[in-house]
Design an enzyme around this catalytic site. Structure first.
Site, mmCIF file in Angstrom:
data_model
loop_
_atom_site.group_PDB
_atom_site.id
_atom_site.type_symbol
_atom_site.label_atom_id
_atom_site.label_comp_id
_atom_site.label_asym_id
_atom_site.label_seq_id
_atom_site.Cartn_x
_atom_site.Cartn_y
_atom_site.Cartn_z
ATOM 1 N N ARG A 45 25.747 51.558 38.796
ATOM 2 C CA ARG A 45 26.724 51.065 37.822
ATOM 3 C C ARG A 45 26.415 49.633 37.395
ATOM 4 O O ARG A 45 26.685 49.254 36.252
ATOM 5 C CB ARG A 45 28.137 51.164 38.404
ATOM 6 C CG ARG A 45 28.669 52.595 38.386
ATOM 7 C CD ARG A 45 30.028 52.709 39.006
ATOM 8 N NE ARG A 45 30.619 54.019 38.732
ATOM 9 C CZ ARG A 45 31.632 54.539 39.393
ATOM 10 N NH1 ARG A 45 32.183 53.857 40.389
ATOM 11 N NH2 ARG A 45 32.113 55.724 39.087
ATOM 12 N N LYS A 73 37.452 69.846 45.822
ATOM 13 C CA LYS A 73 38.695 70.546 45.494
ATOM 14 C C LYS A 73 38.654 71.193 44.114
ATOM 15 O O LYS A 73 38.343 70.545 43.121
ATOM 16 C CB LYS A 73 39.870 69.565 45.550
ATOM 17 C CG LYS A 73 40.176 69.053 46.953
ATOM 18 C CD LYS A 73 41.421 68.180 46.950
ATOM 19 C CE LYS A 73 41.793 67.725 48.362
ATOM 20 N NZ LYS A 73 43.021 66.901 48.359
ATOM 21 N N GLY A 78 30.206 59.863 39.577
ATOM 22 C CA GLY A 78 30.793 60.040 40.902
ATOM 23 C C GLY A 78 29.787 60.425 41.967
ATOM 24 O O GLY A 78 28.680 59.891 42.041
ATOM 25 N N GLY A 83 35.499 60.920 36.831
ATOM 26 C CA GLY A 83 36.849 61.300 36.410
ATOM 27 C C GLY A 83 37.029 61.215 34.912
ATOM 28 O O GLY A 83 37.638 62.100 34.296
#
Length: 407
Positions: A35, A200, A356, A380
């Site tokens: 990043r 998830k 991510g 996200g």
């Protein structure tokens, strides 16, 4: 959305840049500087234009007050190394240290403020709660450049409110991210495959629902796959399972079948006695997972299957590792998938690694950023864009829905 070129002559101007420098740390050691490297070109360009560049960013999730473990001091050092020029570091965000540093900042100089989230106003849930901090932050600068794509889905002071207070533009990183995501949502070349992994399924239900009307193939791995397997009536043992989402997943499987979207699930699974790198493990067929074992990676047959399903694709979006890649015995599936993406990239496909854990995984497993078409800095934010959600940090930049505006 306006770009930096639309801001005119910036020589001597104080330019506040919202970057995403939320890098992983081991103590004070940065373990993945992706990043920082992605943010550097915009900062460098502004400095070369003669601007007085004030960079702001967050790190981790401190609870609205200073916490040394989340200090951006190591980031300032690494940013200076990447830029090849010194970066001044302010020991606060809008306090005496920051104001003094801004006052003494010369044309072409770069200053990094301390962690934005050391201030409760940064992440307050209401406009009123963020107002005072946003005003103080905006008072440091003449113009604002939004270049932290990883936070544009957040309605936070430095992302949203400051843009309403200052003349503003998008930075090069945000512009590039949005352009790539627009290609995925508007004019993706086909076959178009989406690979989803991670822990998830509930985190990705919205994007799965939206992609069933867009993608040709949906490949599912990672911890989330066990909810898909349970929806098909299979035993998943002690593997991660969101039982409350099984019926929803059943509905998606039925919808995919009706709409002609191919959902590809693993053929075999690496199972272990427990969640540990030292645990005994082996490979079993997907319909033979023992009730007392936990699935921690897709198996070798699944890796071959996924690579085959990607081999003819012209567009691929990937978000989420295929297994617990941080532990060597369970990294093979993620590595094989990354290699499959690198292969189709060389064949001319557009491949997008959706930030991510996926971005961290490909670097940890030895791949270069150039092995892929694009590595996003915002997992996200990428998912919410593909889900069709409005991202506050983008809409505020042009006063309307980014999807209807010009690039």
């Amino acid at each position: 959305m306006k770009t930096i070129g639309d801001l005119g002559d910036l020589r001597g101007k104080r330019v506040l840049v919202r970057s995403d420098l939320n890098v992983p740390l081991d103590g004070t050691t940065i373990t993945d500087d992706g990043r920082i490297r992605a943010s550097a070109p915009t900062i460098r360009m502004l400095a070369e234009m003669g601007a007085r560049v004030i960079v702001c960013a967050h790190l981790g999730r401190p609870k609205g007050e200073p916490d040394p473990q989340y200090s951006l001091a190591p980031v300032a050092k690494r940013l200076g190394e990447v830029l090849g020029a010194p970066v001044t570091f302010a020991e606060d965000t809008v306090g005496p240290s920051a104001r003094s540093a801004v006052e003494h900042l010369k044309e072409g100089g770069v200053l990094l403020l301390e962690n934005l989230r050391f201030n409760p106003g940064e992440t307050a849930k209401t406009d009123e709660g963020r107002a005072e901090f946003a005003q103080a932050l905006a008072s440091l600068a003449d113009v604002f450049v939004s270049d932290g794509f990883g936070v544009v889905h957040r309605e936070q002071a430095s992302v949203y409110d400051v843009a309403r207070l200052l003349p503003h533009a998008t930075g090069g990183l945000v512009e590039a991210e949005v352009n790539v995501l627009r290609r995925l949502t508007r004019d993706a070349q086909r076959p178009y495959a989406v690979v989803l992994g991670g822990a998830k399924v509930s985190d990705k239900l919205g994007v799965i629902g939206n992609l069933l009307g867009t993608a040709d193939r949906l490949l599912v791995g990672g911890g989330m796959v066990f909810t898909f397997l349970a929806a098909k009536g299979l035993e998943v043992g002690k593997s991660l399972l969101e039982a409350d989402q099984v019926d929803t997943v059943k509905g998606y499987l039925e919808r995919a079948d009706k709409e002609g979207v191919e959902i590809v699930l693993p053929a075999d699974i690496v199972v272990a006695d427990d969640f540990s790198a030292e645990a005994a493990h082996d490979v079993v067929a997907v319909d033979a997972i023992p009730a007392d074992r936990i699935g921690l990676d897709i198996g070798p047959e699944s890796s071959r299957l996924f690579a085959e399903k990607l081999s003819d694709c012209r567009t691929v979006f990937w978000n989420g590792p295929m297994g617990a890649f941080e532990m060597a015995p369970f990294a093979a599936g993620t590595k094989a998938l990354a290699q499959a993406l690198a292969d189709v990239t060389r064949d001319g496909a557009l491949t997008v690694v959706g930030g991510g854990d996926s971005a961290a995984a490909v670097r940890q497993l030895g791949f270069a950023d150039t092995d892929f078409g694009h590595i996003s800095t915002g997992g996200g934010a990428s998912l919410e864009y593909l889900e069709g959600k409005e991202l506050p940090g983008l809409t505020v930049l042009d006063g309307g829905d980014d999807r209807e505006g010009d690039a």
